[in-house]
Scaffold this motif. Structure first.
Motif, PDB file in Angstrom:
ATOM      1  N   LEU A 139      13.006  22.792 -26.170  1.00 20.36           N
ATOM      2  CA  LEU A 139      12.260  22.909 -24.914  1.00 20.36           C
ATOM      3  C   LEU A 139      11.951  21.563 -24.276  1.00 20.36           C
ATOM      4  O   LEU A 139      11.675  21.487 -23.072  1.00 20.36           O
ATOM      5  CB  LEU A 139      10.935  23.630 -25.181  1.00 20.36           C
ATOM      6  CG  LEU A 139      11.016  25.108 -25.576  1.00 20.36           C
ATOM      7  CD1 LEU A 139       9.709  25.548 -26.218  1.00 20.36           C
ATOM      8  CD2 LEU A 139      11.340  25.969 -24.361  1.00 20.36           C
ATOM      9  N   SER A 140      12.003  20.510 -25.049  1.00 20.20           N
ATOM     10  CA  SER A 140      11.421  19.228 -24.626  1.00 20.20           C
ATOM     11  C   SER A 140      11.990  18.679 -23.318  1.00 20.20           C
ATOM     12  O   SER A 140      11.247  18.110 -22.505  1.00 20.20           O
ATOM     13  CB  SER A 140      11.573  18.185 -25.741  1.00 20.20           C
ATOM     14  OG  SER A 140      12.952  18.013 -26.065  1.00 20.20           O
ATOM     15  N   ALA A 141      13.296  18.837 -23.097  1.00 20.66           N
ATOM     16  CA  ALA A 141      13.900  18.277 -21.878  1.00 20.66           C
ATOM     17  C   ALA A 141      13.541  19.087 -20.641  1.00 20.66           C
ATOM     18  O   ALA A 141      13.659  18.585 -19.516  1.00 20.66           O
ATOM     19  CB  ALA A 141      15.417  18.202 -22.030  1.00 20.66           C
ATOM     20  N   LYS A 142      13.089  20.320 -20.824  1.00 23.41           N
ATOM     21  CA  LYS A 142      12.876  21.229 -19.697  1.00 23.41           C
ATOM     22  C   LYS A 142      11.430  21.339 -19.267  1.00 23.41           C
ATOM     23  O   LYS A 142      11.140  21.730 -18.140  1.00 23.41           O
ATOM     24  CB  LYS A 142      13.420  22.615 -20.060  1.00 23.41           C
ATOM     25  CG  LYS A 142      14.912  22.614 -20.401  1.00 23.41           C
ATOM     26  CD  LYS A 142      15.358  23.987 -20.876  1.00 23.41           C
ATOM     27  CE  LYS A 142      16.866  24.006 -21.159  1.00 23.41           C
ATOM     28  NZ  LYS A 142      17.254  23.050 -22.228  1.00 23.41           N
ATOM     29  N   ALA A 145       5.447  18.583 -19.371  1.00 23.08           N
ATOM     30  CA  ALA A 145       4.727  17.555 -20.128  1.00 23.08           C
ATOM     31  C   ALA A 145       4.783  17.872 -21.616  1.00 23.08           C
ATOM     32  O   ALA A 145       4.956  19.029 -22.029  1.00 23.08           O
ATOM     33  CB  ALA A 145       3.274  17.463 -19.662  1.00 23.08           C
ATOM     34  N   ILE A 146       4.624  16.838 -22.430  1.00 20.44           N
ATOM     35  CA  ILE A 146       4.666  16.955 -23.893  1.00 20.44           C
ATOM     36  C   ILE A 146       3.421  16.294 -24.461  1.00 20.44           C
ATOM     37  O   ILE A 146       3.042  15.193 -24.043  1.00 20.44           O
ATOM     38  CB  ILE A 146       5.922  16.271 -24.472  1.00 20.44           C
ATOM     39  CG1 ILE A 146       7.200  16.888 -23.903  1.00 20.44           C
ATOM     40  CG2 ILE A 146       5.926  16.346 -25.999  1.00 20.44           C
ATOM     41  CD1 ILE A 146       8.464  16.115 -24.257  1.00 20.44           C
ATOM     42  N   PRO A 151       0.980   9.256 -32.736  1.00 19.26           N
ATOM     43  CA  PRO A 151       1.515   8.308 -31.757  1.00 19.26           C
ATOM     44  C   PRO A 151       2.946   7.905 -32.089  1.00 19.26           C
ATOM     45  O   PRO A 151       3.344   7.872 -33.256  1.00 19.26           O
ATOM     46  CB  PRO A 151       0.562   7.108 -31.883  1.00 19.26           C
ATOM     47  CG  PRO A 151      -0.033   7.217 -33.243  1.00 19.26           C
ATOM     48  CD  PRO A 151      -0.103   8.680 -33.558  1.00 19.26           C
ATOM     49  N   GLY A 152       3.724   7.630 -31.062  1.00 22.21           N
ATOM     50  CA  GLY A 152       5.061   7.089 -31.255  1.00 22.21           C
ATOM     51  C   GLY A 152       6.131   8.070 -31.669  1.00 22.21           C
ATOM     52  O   GLY A 152       7.251   7.662 -31.990  1.00 22.21           O
ATOM     53  N   VAL A 153       5.838   9.379 -31.663  1.00 21.39           N
ATOM     54  CA  VAL A 153       6.811  10.364 -32.131  1.00 21.39           C
ATOM     55  C   VAL A 153       8.096  10.323 -31.304  1.00 21.39           C
ATOM     56  O   VAL A 153       9.196  10.523 -31.829  1.00 21.39           O
ATOM     57  CB  VAL A 153       6.192  11.781 -32.097  1.00 21.39           C
ATOM     58  CG1 VAL A 153       7.240  12.848 -32.395  1.00 21.39           C
ATOM     59  CG2 VAL A 153       5.049  11.887 -33.097  1.00 21.39           C
ATOM     60  N   LEU A 154       7.984  10.056 -30.014  1.00 17.55           N
ATOM     61  CA  LEU A 154       9.143  10.116 -29.120  1.00 17.55           C
ATOM     62  C   LEU A 154       9.572   8.736 -28.606  1.00 17.55           C
ATOM     63  O   LEU A 154      10.308   8.647 -27.622  1.00 17.55           O
ATOM     64  CB  LEU A 154       8.833  11.039 -27.931  1.00 17.55           C
ATOM     65  CG  LEU A 154       8.559  12.497 -28.306  1.00 17.55           C
ATOM     66  CD1 LEU A 154       8.082  13.278 -27.095  1.00 17.55           C
ATOM     67  CD2 LEU A 154       9.801  13.144 -28.904  1.00 17.55           C
ATOM     68  N   ALA A 159      13.346   9.068 -22.140  1.00 17.25           N
ATOM     69  CA  ALA A 159      13.174  10.138 -21.152  1.00 17.25           C
ATOM     70  C   ALA A 159      12.045  11.078 -21.559  1.00 17.25           C
ATOM     71  O   ALA A 159      11.253  11.516 -20.715  1.00 17.25           O
ATOM     72  CB  ALA A 159      14.476  10.913 -20.980  1.00 17.25           C
ATOM     73  N   LEU A 160      11.951  11.407 -22.846  1.00 13.90           N
ATOM     74  CA  LEU A 160      10.879  12.276 -23.311  1.00 13.90           C
ATOM     75  C   LEU A 160       9.562  11.517 -23.426  1.00 13.90           C
ATOM     76  O   LEU A 160       8.491  12.057 -23.118  1.00 13.90           O
ATOM     77  CB  LEU A 160      11.250  12.898 -24.662  1.00 13.90           C
ATOM     78  CG  LEU A 160      12.470  13.821 -24.680  1.00 13.90           C
ATOM     79  CD1 LEU A 160      12.670  14.402 -26.081  1.00 13.90           C
ATOM     80  CD2 LEU A 160      12.339  14.938 -23.652  1.00 13.90           C
ATOM     81  N   ALA A 161       9.641  10.262 -23.865  1.00 14.71           N
ATOM     82  CA  ALA A 161       8.422   9.463 -24.006  1.00 14.71           C
ATOM     83  C   ALA A 161       7.713   9.295 -22.674  1.00 14.71           C
ATOM     84  O   ALA A 161       6.483   9.207 -22.621  1.00 14.71           O
ATOM     85  CB  ALA A 161       8.763   8.105 -24.604  1.00 14.71           C
TER      86      ALA A 161
END
Length: 377
Positions: A139-142, A145-146, A151-154, A159-161
């Motif tokens: 789902l992350s690209a679509k 917000a995330i 911290p720092g997972v992405l 692009a996701l960060a």
């Protein structure tokens, strides 16, 4: 299906039907309710085993399936069930017209989250682990917000960060209440309270290792123990019988509604290292021995446990090394000299984020364009 109340914004919360997903979803739902929102829950049939009422106006159960096999027939069945769930979820979203849809991971979140994306509703996913789960990765690209618990997972994906926010992992109100109980260090020769559990599904290894380990303790140490242990239903009778034979005072059950309270009253916790467990240990502030679930594809529990271990708040042991002899030796060392436990409890609390639900709720309001209750948009 109730029509939306135009006077109050509706947020649809989606979570797989296990505690690791439902507990942070509960915490967010309470925080959103305090901000004047109505919350509905979308989940699967496993939520019936949740153990307590979820704080939502209504619960919508949608068909779902987890990809567990590459067998063509199994894959076809999975896709069919996900397709059914998508159509049902699309109807829910169209009728309810939520201001935002929030997903907490697990395959049951895919149908409603994809439906919301297709219908143009603002979407937020929250990931509880130190490694993003498979459903959330899809789902992350679509999504709009995330939110992350660590911290720092992405950081490795710019692009996701760019649309990610660190909120921490929301904990339930009963966890915040348990966190008000100060750590009471054990005294040499005094009672030693041990809390043992294996996550919302339980863990057979705890039922196999704990009684055998405690039997190996010297009699004077064993006499000091007060044990609270979660055991699967099929293991409960055997565990109770073992403790009765050893003369150990023990409370054994498949599920404890107020597990945070038991954690708070314990001197040491022995547990798996699911995301909610790690978050609750940190907010409450208790030392632990953590046994990550082995063979996990992403090793998420190992990564979760490492955050407490690096802070000197927990001892992490591989399941292959979690033997009765090892545990008996570790408990003998700890009970003989319990002085380091208070520092470990303080270190655990230093890793906690008691305000995570509030931070996530504010992110939801901002993403959805919802004005907090009592303000003008």
């Amino acid at each position: 299906m109730a029509a939306p109340d135009p006077a109050k914004p509706l947020v649809l919360v989606c979570a797989g039907g296990t505690g690791g997903h439902l507990f942070p979803a509960e915490a967010l739902s309470v925080a959103l309710g305090q901000r004047g929102c109505i919350v509905d829950l979308v989940t699967d049939e496993r939520a019936e085993k949740y153990g307590r009422a979820f704080p939502a106006r209504a619960t919508h159960v949608v068909a779902s399936a987890t990809v567990t096999s590459k067998n063509p027939l199994a894959l076809a069945r999975t896709l069919f069930n996900l397709g059914r769930g998508y159509m049902a979820a699309r109807k829910v979203v169209r009728v309810l017209r939520p201001k935002a849809v929030v997903g907490f991971g697990g395959y049951p979140t895919l149908p409603p989250m994809f439906a919301a994306v297709q219908l143009g509703v603002p979407t937020i996913i929250h990931d509880q682990n130190a490694v993003m789960g498979r459903a959330n990765r899809q789902l992350s690209a679509k999504v709009t917000a995330i939110a992350t618990s660590f911290p720092g997972v992405l950081d490795k994906d710019p692009a996701l960060a760019a649309k990610a926010s660190f909120t921490g992992n929301p904990v339930r109100p009963m966890v915040l209440a348990a966190a008000e109980i100060p750590y009471d260090p054990p005294t040499p020769g005094g009672p030693f309270r041990l809390c043992v559990f294996g996550g919302s599904q339980g863990a057979r290894v705890m039922s196999e290792v704990l009684p055998a380990a405690l039997e190996r303790l010297d009699a004077d140490l064993r006499a000091r123990l007060l044990v609270v242990q979660q055991a699967r239903g099929e293991d409960e009778a055997a565990v109770k019988a073992a403790y009765a034979r050893l003369g150990i005072e023990a409370e054994v059950a498949p599920f404890f509604v107020d597990l945070p309270g038991w954690i708070a009253r314990s001197h040491l916790v022995i547990a798996r290292s699911g995301a909610s467990t790690v978050a609750e240990l940190a907010v409450i502030g208790r030392p632990s021995i953590l046994v990550p679930l082995p063979h996990a594809l992403d090793q998420d529990q190992l990564m979760n446990a490492a955050t407490l271990a690096s802070a000197m708040a927990a001892t992490v042991v591989r399941q292959a090394d979690f033997t009765p002899d090892w545990l008996a030796g570790e408990l003998t060392r700890i009970m003989t000299d319990p002085s380091p436990l208070a520092a470990a409890a303080a270190a655990a609390r230093g890793q906690g984020h008691a305000d995570a639900a509030d931070r996530l709720a504010e992110l939801v309001l901002k993403t959805a364009g919802i004005a907090p209750a009592g303000t003008t948009p």
